[in-house]
Scaffold this motif. Structure first.
Motif, PDB file in Angstrom:
ATOM      1  N   GLY A 174      -6.113  -3.856 -10.390  1.00  0.00           N
ATOM      2  CA  GLY A 174      -6.083  -4.455  -9.064  1.00  0.00           C
ATOM      3  C   GLY A 174      -7.493  -4.578  -8.493  1.00  0.00           C
ATOM      4  N   SER A 178       2.530   0.726 -10.083  1.00  0.00           N
ATOM      5  CA  SER A 178       1.618  -0.124 -10.867  1.00  0.00           C
ATOM      6  C   SER A 178       1.753  -1.582 -10.447  1.00  0.00           C
ATOM      7  CB  SER A 178       1.918   0.017 -12.358  1.00  0.00           C
ATOM      8  OG  SER A 178       1.674   1.341 -12.783  1.00  0.00           O
ATOM      9  N   ARG A 217      -3.203   4.690 -12.661  1.00  0.00           N
ATOM     10  CA  ARG A 217      -4.615   4.403 -12.398  1.00  0.00           C
ATOM     11  C   ARG A 217      -5.102   3.142 -13.133  1.00  0.00           C
ATOM     12  NH1 ARG A 217      -7.456   9.094 -14.022  1.00  0.00           N
ATOM     13  NH2 ARG A 217      -5.942  10.195 -12.740  1.00  0.00           N
ATOM     14  N   ALA A 250      -4.798   8.210  -7.620  1.00  0.00           N
ATOM     15  CA  ALA A 250      -3.552   7.761  -8.266  1.00  0.00           C
ATOM     16  C   ALA A 250      -3.273   8.598  -9.512  1.00  0.00           C
ATOM     17  CB  ALA A 250      -3.670   6.301  -8.654  1.00  0.00           C
ATOM     18  N   THR A 285       0.841  -1.206   0.000  1.00  0.00           N
ATOM     19  CA  THR A 285       0.000   0.000   0.000  1.00  0.00           C
ATOM     20  C   THR A 285       0.878   1.259   0.000  1.00  0.00           C
ATOM     21  OG1 THR A 285      -1.735  -1.202   1.164  1.00  0.00           O
ATOM     22  CG2 THR A 285      -1.837   1.209   1.231  1.00  0.00           C
ATOM     23  N   SER A 325      -3.469   0.417 -13.617  1.00  0.00           N
ATOM     24  CA  SER A 325      -3.095  -0.758 -12.811  1.00  0.00           C
ATOM     25  C   SER A 325      -3.907  -0.828 -11.535  1.00  0.00           C
ATOM     26  CB  SER A 325      -1.597  -0.714 -12.479  1.00  0.00           C
ATOM     27  OG  SER A 325      -0.841  -0.991 -13.631  1.00  0.00           O
ATOM     28  N   VAL A 326      -4.231   0.327 -10.970  1.00  0.00           N
ATOM     29  CA  VAL A 326      -5.081   0.330  -9.772  1.00  0.00           C
ATOM     30  C   VAL A 326      -6.453  -0.252 -10.134  1.00  0.00           C
ATOM     31  CG1 VAL A 326      -6.234   1.785  -8.069  1.00  0.00           C
ATOM     32  CG2 VAL A 326      -3.870   2.286  -8.731  1.00  0.00           C
ATOM     33  N   SER A 378      -7.023   4.501  -3.790  1.00  0.00           N
ATOM     34  CA  SER A 378      -6.039   4.928  -4.792  1.00  0.00           C
ATOM     35  C   SER A 378      -6.704   5.209  -6.140  1.00  0.00           C
ATOM     36  CB  SER A 378      -4.981   3.834  -4.948  1.00  0.00           C
ATOM     37  OG  SER A 378      -3.960   4.256  -5.784  1.00  0.00           O
ATOM     38  N   ALA A 410      -0.002  -2.127  -7.216  1.00  0.00           N
ATOM     39  CA  ALA A 410      -1.463  -2.150  -7.360  1.00  0.00           C
ATOM     40  C   ALA A 410      -1.934  -3.518  -7.838  1.00  0.00           C
ATOM     41  CB  ALA A 410      -1.897  -1.071  -8.344  1.00  0.00           C
ATOM     42  N   LEU A 436       2.107   2.072  -3.391  1.00  0.00           N
ATOM     43  CA  LEU A 436       1.143   2.645  -4.357  1.00  0.00           C
ATOM     44  C   LEU A 436       1.482   4.105  -4.651  1.00  0.00           C
ATOM     45  CD1 LEU A 436      -2.329   1.271  -3.150  1.00  0.00           C
ATOM     46  CD2 LEU A 436      -1.151   0.743  -5.285  1.00  0.00           C
ATOM     47  N   LEU A 476      -6.853  -0.072  -2.609  1.00  0.00           N
ATOM     48  CA  LEU A 476      -6.987   0.125  -4.056  1.00  0.00           C
ATOM     49  C   LEU A 476      -8.132   1.092  -4.378  1.00  0.00           C
ATOM     50  CD1 LEU A 476      -6.341  -3.546  -5.207  1.00  0.00           C
ATOM     51  CD2 LEU A 476      -4.978  -1.552  -5.872  1.00  0.00           C
TER      52      LEU A 476
END
Lengths: 448, 658
Positions: free
Chosen positions: B185, B149, B179, B174, B137, B181-182, B170, B152, B140, B167
């Motif tokens: 996730g 990334s 974003r 992010a 975390t 990749s978030v 974020s 995430a 991130l 997540l």
């Protein structure tokens, strides 16, 4: 022994049935031209009518499938030729870590279209970032297939991906999961799924014409290792000529050595050391085992036992059907043979397009002979599915389980002992060594 | 949960179980195996701790993936900082099922940077180490977008409340480059919720992604997930995609239309088909058909009966793989349609109809059928091999309508029996037009090939016709039928007064179907041609055909084969046929062959062929059974051949004999 009635797995020097009156080998285009008569279409893989897809009388530029190519070497060049002959395909970009290949493919595309528009990339991420590309042909070496397919799906591209598509069991499952999640159309380059002789043999097996199925035979083309290793370092060429870091991609690092540059063999089947490369089992197993899975109607599972026996590997499905991987005792019907035996009959076919069976009656309606394992039917099926969003014949779920079967067989060969597999959990039962071989870390920064 | 959903989630679970069990699978090694493995591990660890070359350490890591225990971790951990060996070390660390491996990876988070750090985070994600959620975390917010990334996506693989909360937070703040990749996730977490049956929680997560500013690919994945998580309640969202002008959203709608289970979904899609734009209707119909829901069948029938042409063709395409006996009326109607594409597609669907009752159902319609429908049924009778239709087909072969006659004749070729050969011959004799004659010829050949010698007597009148063209057709039909009567008729035709018929008879004999020994009777006429054919070309064809017989007939003993070739030699004039004779001899491992080949070696036109054959033969079994003859023959080769390679091989073979 009466070949007309008796199933046999004995070595034979000649086909047991008289050769079917041979039509000359056909590719898809010649076939469609010749198939004006309805009857000739019976045994053919179904192709969505062009008129359904709005291709009647030509294709508007806006309706073309914009295609890019990733890793276009020998096999890729053949595949690309099949794509280029389709009127609804516009090839716009090539990516290869080798400059010579990039330029050769660009010239081919530009010559075809009479322009200079084919873009070249060294890094597949740049090609995949293009919004205008709908689909990609992935024909890298097997080391990259899974990672490239994952990247392509995550970038919103559909893909035709050469085989073997994965390096281990975990990748096989992840491939299927990724395609489901992203809703992408994935076709494995197992084109025999789209050829009439194999489809006909499978049809005989599935419809009970052979009686209850007992044994399936597949040729893996070598139940032995194809080594990938760490060879002595040589001077690394400039990135523009060969990008070694990108060539290695998800494979563990090693210094440049030009002998490793044969993408066909590099890291095939996991590239394990010692006796474990898996290349052989995956090389043709991804075709022949796949056809056995289809014949057995087990496209969504895998055998539960695998045991090396002499120069063969014997596996067994939960439904009791046996799968035998062997490289000898085949009828002279060409490469990639399969044989399906039931209680009352057998059928065997391979790449020359002929079909041998225990009885000539079984061969009624077999359709035209198409030898030489062309991929154009398979590629057309992929393109149709790109438009309809249907699942192609060798979709990711199908490829997932045929590859898992091959990987599990490889693990039994590597451990040189019987292993027992649970397809529901995808774990080997009570066998930590085998379970550890189900996956392998990807080199940084690549991930599934 | 529906069966389909269970199936989908079961596979997700399988993947999840696979990765999680890498860290948790119990060790089940037999005691002896365990001792071996321990010893092997000790050796492997020593390699890692030595000055061994990196190449050796790399392969050692790979072996430790199988044999490594917590004891190996301290030797592997330092390699995570080595750019050349880190990827190898992670192969082992990802595989070792012990928290010690997690600890090593966790510790490395503070030691490495850049790509190496990304690799470590990736491995933590693969191992689904819940203890790493806090550390990930923090990552991130890493300034390196690649690291953030990776964190995430690793959190997504780990899942659970803490990872999900991090997540979702974020997702709002992010940077744009992270974003995606978030969102990925979040989608991974949602999949885990869905697999666990917590659909509402999954839907919330998918909705969070849908409402965020994320790349379009993630948006589409979230839409798919949001529909599937809601099941039937997701229908409105599904229809929204199918109505979207955006091609990608329409595309994901088509995919989900195949995945989302439920009869109410099928109904909603069928209704949607009615109001979809014409261009999209076939695609919606194909998606509907892939649901394998019996409720789709009336929709398909309606589409065929009253849809626009592309929709009709799409429905017929579906029935080509999924048609049933109940579809026969609508398919027959399509097969009789004025539009050629529709008619062709309808016929194909009828041809592909599966099921034990399909033939009977088609046959039952033949007596009442008229016009194009009757024509289609007559064609289908042949193409589907409906033998019960034979009386009706025979009657139709004399129909007043030329089209019906032609179709019936083709079907006779496919299903006719020996007695119908006479009918076809009679029709041939009366045929007035060239197309009609062509059709009859094809049918007669097909029937003759299927029925064999039984139909030969009915073909004989044709062989005696005053019409040369009919006599030529007779020769082909007789060859297709085979048997002694047919053979005698073709042999007699060699003396036909018309040269074209005689020529064709010779060609037919020289390529007489080689189904040995049944066809061995052709040997005598071929030999006669070879010895005294009235044209040189007849002699050549006779020779070649006869040599094929000698090669092919397995009932001949080796000595008989040699004797037959020997008798033939005086009649062989051209080197081409001498070479065929040598090729024939070279496949006979008999002592007598060597003498014949030695004689042929004296003929300058084929010396090299004969010498090569001798060398090949003496390399086989003959060198044991006929040593002296082999020696003599090989000495002849040494004298006669001018080919260095052959000479060398002969000398080598002679040496082996000594």
């Amino acid at each position: 022994m009466n070949p007309a009635t008796t199933p046999s797995s004995e070595p034979l020097s000649q086909p047991q049935s008289r050769p079917h009156p041979a039509a000359s080998p056909l590719n898809r285009r010649r076939f469609l031209k010749a198939a004006a008569q309805v009857g000739a279409l019976l045994a053919m893989p179904q192709i969505v009518s062009a008129k359904v897809l709005g291709m009647d009388g030509g294709v508007a530029a806006s309706e073309r499938i914009v295609l890019g190519g990733i890793g276009i070497g020998n096999r890729g060049s053949y595949d690309l030729g099949c794509f280029l002959q389709e009127p609804d395909v516009q090839f716009v970009a090539v990516c290869d870590v080798k400059e010579a290949r990039r330029q050769a493919v660009k010239k081919r595309a530009d010559d075809k279209y009479g322009n200079h528009d084919c873009a070249t990339y060294r890094d597949l991420r740049e090609l995949l970032a293009r919004d205008d590309i709908d689909a990609v042909l992935i024909a890298t070496g097997p080391n990259w297939h899974f990672a490239a397919a994952t990247l392509a799906a995550n970038a919103g591209k559909d893909m035709y991906c050469e085989k073997p598509c994965t390096k281990n069991i975990a990748q096989s499952l992840a491939l299927a999961a990724t395609m489901r999640r992203t809703g992408r159309v994935f076709q494995a380059g197992t084109q025999r799924r789209s050829l009439p002789n194999f489809a006909f043999a499978v049809h005989l097996a599935q419809t009970g014409r052979l009686g209850p199925l007992r044994t399936l035979y597949a040729q893996p083309a070598g139940l032995k290792a194809i080594m990938s290793g760490w060879l002595p370092p040589e001077p690394e060429p400039p990135k523009e000529e060969v990008d070694w870091d990108l060539y290695l991609g998800p494979a563990a690092w090693r210094p440049f050595n030009k002998r490793e540059l044969d993408g066909f063999n590099f890291e095939k089947g996991g590239g394990f050391m010692g006796a474990f490369g898996g290349g052989g089992c995956l090389e043709w197993g991804s075709h022949c085992v796949d056809l056995c899975q289809w014949a057995n109607q087990t496209d969504n599972t895998a055998p539960i036992e695998y045991e090396p026996t002499g120069n063969q590997l014997h596996a067994r499905y939960a439904n009791g059907v046996k799968l035998v991987l062997r490289d000898d005792h085949w009828l002279p019907l060409g490469s990639c043979p399969v044989r399906f035996e039931g209680d009352t009959g057998w059928v065997e076919t391979a790449d020359n397009g002929d079909i041998a069976a225990s009885s000539n009656d079984l061969l009624v309606g077999r359709g035209p002979k198409i030898g030489g394992y062309p991929a154009d039917f398979h590629i057309r099926n992929f393109l149709d599915c790109v438009k309809t969003r249907a699942q192609p014949r060798a979709n990711a779920d199908v490829a997932c389980w045929s590859h898992i079967t091959c990987h599990a067989a490889n693990i039994a060969l590597f451990l040189n002992r019987k292993v027992t597999f649970d397809p529901k959990t995808c774990m080997f039962i009570g066998d930590e060594q085998a379970n550890r071989l189900r996956s392998e870390a990807l080199r940084e920064p690549w991930r599934a | 949960m529906t069966h389909t959903m269970q199936r989908l989630t079961r596979r997700g679970l399988a993947l999840a179980m696979l990765v999680s069990t890498l860290a948790a699978a119990p060790i089940h090694l037999a005691a002896a195996d365990a001792a071996d493995a321990a010893a092997k591990q000790r050796d492997l660890i020593k390699v890692l701790q030595s000055d061994a070359p990196k190449a050796q350490k790399a392969i050692t890591c790979k072996e430790l993936a199988i044999y490594g225990t917590p004891d190996a971790v301290p030797a592997l951990a330092p390699l995570l900082e080595d750019p050349e060996l880190a990827s190898w070390a992670r192969i082992a660390l990802e595989a070792i099922p012990d928290p010690a491996a997690d600890d090593a990876l966790h510790a490395a988070l503070g030691k490495v940077q850049g790509r190496l750090l990304v690799g470590v985070i990736n491995s933590i994600g693969v191992r689904r180490d819940a203890n790493a959620v806090g550390a990930l975390t923090e990552r991130l917010k890493d300034g390196d977008a690649d690291v953030a990334s990776a964190a995430a996506e690793a959190l997504g693989h780990i899942g659970g409340d803490a990872a999900t909360t991090a997540l979702r937070q974020s997702l709002a703040d992010a940077p744009a480059g992270v974003r995606g990749s978030v969102a990925q996730g979040c989608i991974f977490c949602a999949e885990q919720e869905l697999a666990a049956g917590r659909n509402a929680e999954a839907a919330q997560l998918y909705d969070a992604v849908r409402q965020a500013d994320v790349p379009k690919e993630r948006l589409l994945e979230a839409i798919r997930g949001a529909i599937l998580a809601r099941q039937s309640a997701g229908i409105p969202l599904l229809l929204e995609q199918l109505r979207s002008p955006d091609k990608a959203r329409f595309g994901i709608g088509l995919r989900v239309a195949r995945e989302l289970p439920g009869v109410d979904v099928t109904k909603a899609l069928a209704a949607e088909l009615e109001q979809a734009p014409t261009a999209r209707q076939p695609l919606v119909l194909l998606a509907l058909a892939d649901r394998n829901d019996a409720a789709v069948m009336p929709v398909l029938h309606k589409a065929i009966e009253s849809g626009a042409k592309p929709l009709r063709l799409a429905a017929l395409d579906v029935l080509q793989r999924a048609g049933t006996v109940e579809c026969i009326p609508v398919l027959l109607q399509a097969a009789a349609d004025a539009d050629a594409d529709v008619a062709q597609s309808g016929k194909l669907a009828l041809l592909k109809l599966e099921g034990p009752d399909a033939n009977a159902a088609l046959l039952a319609r033949l007596p009442q059928a008229t016009g194009k429908a009757r024509l289609a049924l007559i064609q289908l009778a042949g193409e589907r091999h409906i033998t019960e239709a034979l009386p009706a087909i025979v009657a139709a072969a004399g129909d007043a309508d030329a089209g019906v006659r032609a179709a019936a004749v083709t079907s006779l070729g496919a299903i006719g029996e020996a007695p119908q050969a006479a009918a076809l011959v009679s029709l041939l004799e009366k045929a007035a037009t060239s197309p009609e004659r062509d059709g009859l010829e094809k049918a007669l050949l097909a029937l003759s090939a299927r029925c064999g010698a039984a139909c030969a007597p009915d073909l004989l009148p044709l062989a005696k016709s005053s019409d040369v063209a009919l006599r030529l057709i007779a020769l082909q039909a007789l060859a297709a039928a085979g048997g002694p009567d047919a053979l005698a008729a073709v042999a007699a035709a060699v003396n036909d007064t018309d040269d074209s018929v005689a020529d064709e008879a010779v060609r037919t004999l020289s390529t007489w179907p080689g189904n040995w020994p049944e066809d061995a009777g052709v040997a005598d006429p071929l030999l006669a041609l070879a010895k005294s054919g009235k044209k040189a070309s007849y002699q050549v064809l006779g020779l070649r055909g006869y040599l094929q017989f000698v090669q092919g007939d397995r009932q001949l003993k080796d000595d008989e084969r040699v004797a037959r070739v020997k008798d033939l030699l005086p009649f062989i004039k051209r080197p081409e046929e001498k070479r065929v004779a040598i090729a024939t001899l070279s496949g006979i491992p008999s002592t007598g062959v060597l003498d014949v080949l030695v004689a042929l070696a004296s003929d300058p036109a084929v010396t090299e062929d004969a010498c090569s054959a001798i060398v090949n033969l003496t390399a086989g079994e003959l060198r044991n059974t006929a040593k002296e003859q082999c020696r003599t023959a090989l000495q002849t080769v040494l004298e006669k051949t001018r080919n260095d390679a052959t000479k060398q091989r002969a000398a080598g073979a002679l040496k082996k004999l000594d």
